[in-house]
Design an enzyme around this catalytic site. Sequence first.
Site, PDB file in Angstrom:
ATOM      1  CG  ASP A 190      -1.880   1.123   1.296  1.00 17.84           C
ATOM      2  OD1 ASP A 190      -2.743   1.194   0.407  1.00 17.84           O
ATOM      3  OD2 ASP A 190      -1.791   1.939   2.228  1.00 17.84           O
TER       4      ASP A 190
ATOM      5  CD  GLU B 201      -2.344   2.154  -3.379  1.00 19.45           C
ATOM      6  OE1 GLU B 201      -3.511   2.552  -3.544  1.00 19.45           O
ATOM      7  OE2 GLU B 201      -1.767   2.200  -2.283  1.00 19.45           O
TER       8      GLU B 201
END
Length: 567
Positions: free
Chosen positions: A226, A288
């Site tokens: 993330d 990401e």
Amino acid sequence: MLSSVLHDSSVLALVHPAPADREWWRSSVIYQIYPRSFRDLNGDGIGDLQGITAELGTLAELDIDAVWLSPFYRSPQKDAGYDVADYRSVDPMFGTLEDFDALVAEAGRHGIRVIVDLVPNHCSDQHTLFQAALAAGPGSPDRDLFIFRNGTGENGYNPPNNWQSHFGGPAWTRITEPDGTPGQWYLHLFDSSQPDFNWDSPAVHAEFEQTLRFWLDLGVGGFRVDVAHALIKKSGLPDWGGRADGSSSEGYPGAEAPMFGQPGIHDIYRSWRKILDSYDGDRVLCAEATIDPIDRLTDWVRPDEMHQTFNFAYLHHPWHAPAVRHVIESSLRAFDKVGAPTTWVLSNHDVVRHASRFGITTHQERPGDGIGSSDPQPDYGLGISRARAATLLMLGLPGGVYLYQGEELGLPDHTTLPDEYRQDPTFHRTEGARLGRDGCRVPLPWTPDAPALGFSDAGQAWLPQPEGWNALARGVQQADPDSTLNLYRTALELRRSLDLGNGSLAWYPGYDPESVLAFVNGGTAALMNMGSDPVPLPDGELVACSINGAVMDGYLLPNHSAWVRLS
């Protein structure tokens, strides 16, 4: 054989050659599961690990390679689990570590790997490390694990700099020190309940390396990382007048954002890659990373760093053939330079579902921040037509593919969700100016005539499902050969049998690039007609079409796609 206008395939211009390497992740199809909205077996209205395990056989019918689980760790759930309180446990709302073990084992029986979400930029303010930092006071080793700074102005009244949170408002919160006096400020690029780690601290590195090994020892196939571009901040934390998310804007190129894309971040991922490479089974890292332009993004997938990174330029492409062609070609050329696969994605848990996005017929300033009942409503008929077309084209591209749960059902966003149900911190931090992402996170419909559409046997759902979703339930679509679900099944089966993920790409000549996308992957031509007039198909066998009846008399109708095995 179709009777159609022949195009000269001898003048194909190769953009991307077929890769020599054949690791599974180079051509993978990875299905994202948002656990709280997938399937609830214990009846509390929130999806759980047992619910995922129960449906792995259903997912195997899509011929996927892996599932990626959004966070299921212990968390106060102020940001749907992306506020992690314990990286090495399962939140009781989702189950237990034993349930996770059972999930991994069952996935393995279906030939499916399990990839888990890792959130290394920030944790929950309830994490024991942050609580210790608050108690320890300024200058302590505990506080050095996070980014604490003294304020500016009289008595430190103002934040250390002008950075803004992704969720709205300032990216700094002031604390009260243990002695009761106004104290230091801590950085949180997201919600105030999500303090950023200080990755200049060796102790933070050690903490996450231990976490990596914990889950690798339990058999996970890898990690989706993330906000992978945010871990290192520029020394001195200088002010920034650009966008909070670091994307480029006029006068503020994303490459200069001091909180993103700093060079030191790559040493972190090189060390992580070594850890993964020390395990058998070809484990993977996927970033990401919201980085532009694409040439910068490829720094994350150099041979000794990550295996994949999400292609957000493709995710956000408009319904405009030249724009899509540009992002496909520029992506393939850029990633080929570093020997990495390109990944393609159309929906995830942070954006409006593409069945709704492609149905927006008026200019809207905030489709990325959700669609509400007071906004112009998408045209679902147009949106699903285009969504199916875009999906079929995407599945014909070489490289990896990510699917978001429910897109195989053609689900739209819940665009009339009442505000009282909204839970996204974006909505609350901006006092409703940004609606947030709840609309794409609504629990899935499984059975048309059951309470909560079969999501929960007890009929509970943590977000209400919109009217009309019963017609899109999996139980309805399974029996309909023309359903979106069966389009996905057919296309994914063909993608594997034709080896399109490991294929090549050359633009097919003879079509107007302003309205048609046409390329050849191996011996298969893929076309998407984004114009207003029908276009002829090349000679060959029609093997897939985005909707029944989209090809008439050898011509592909507007807003549709097709695959043709060339003669």
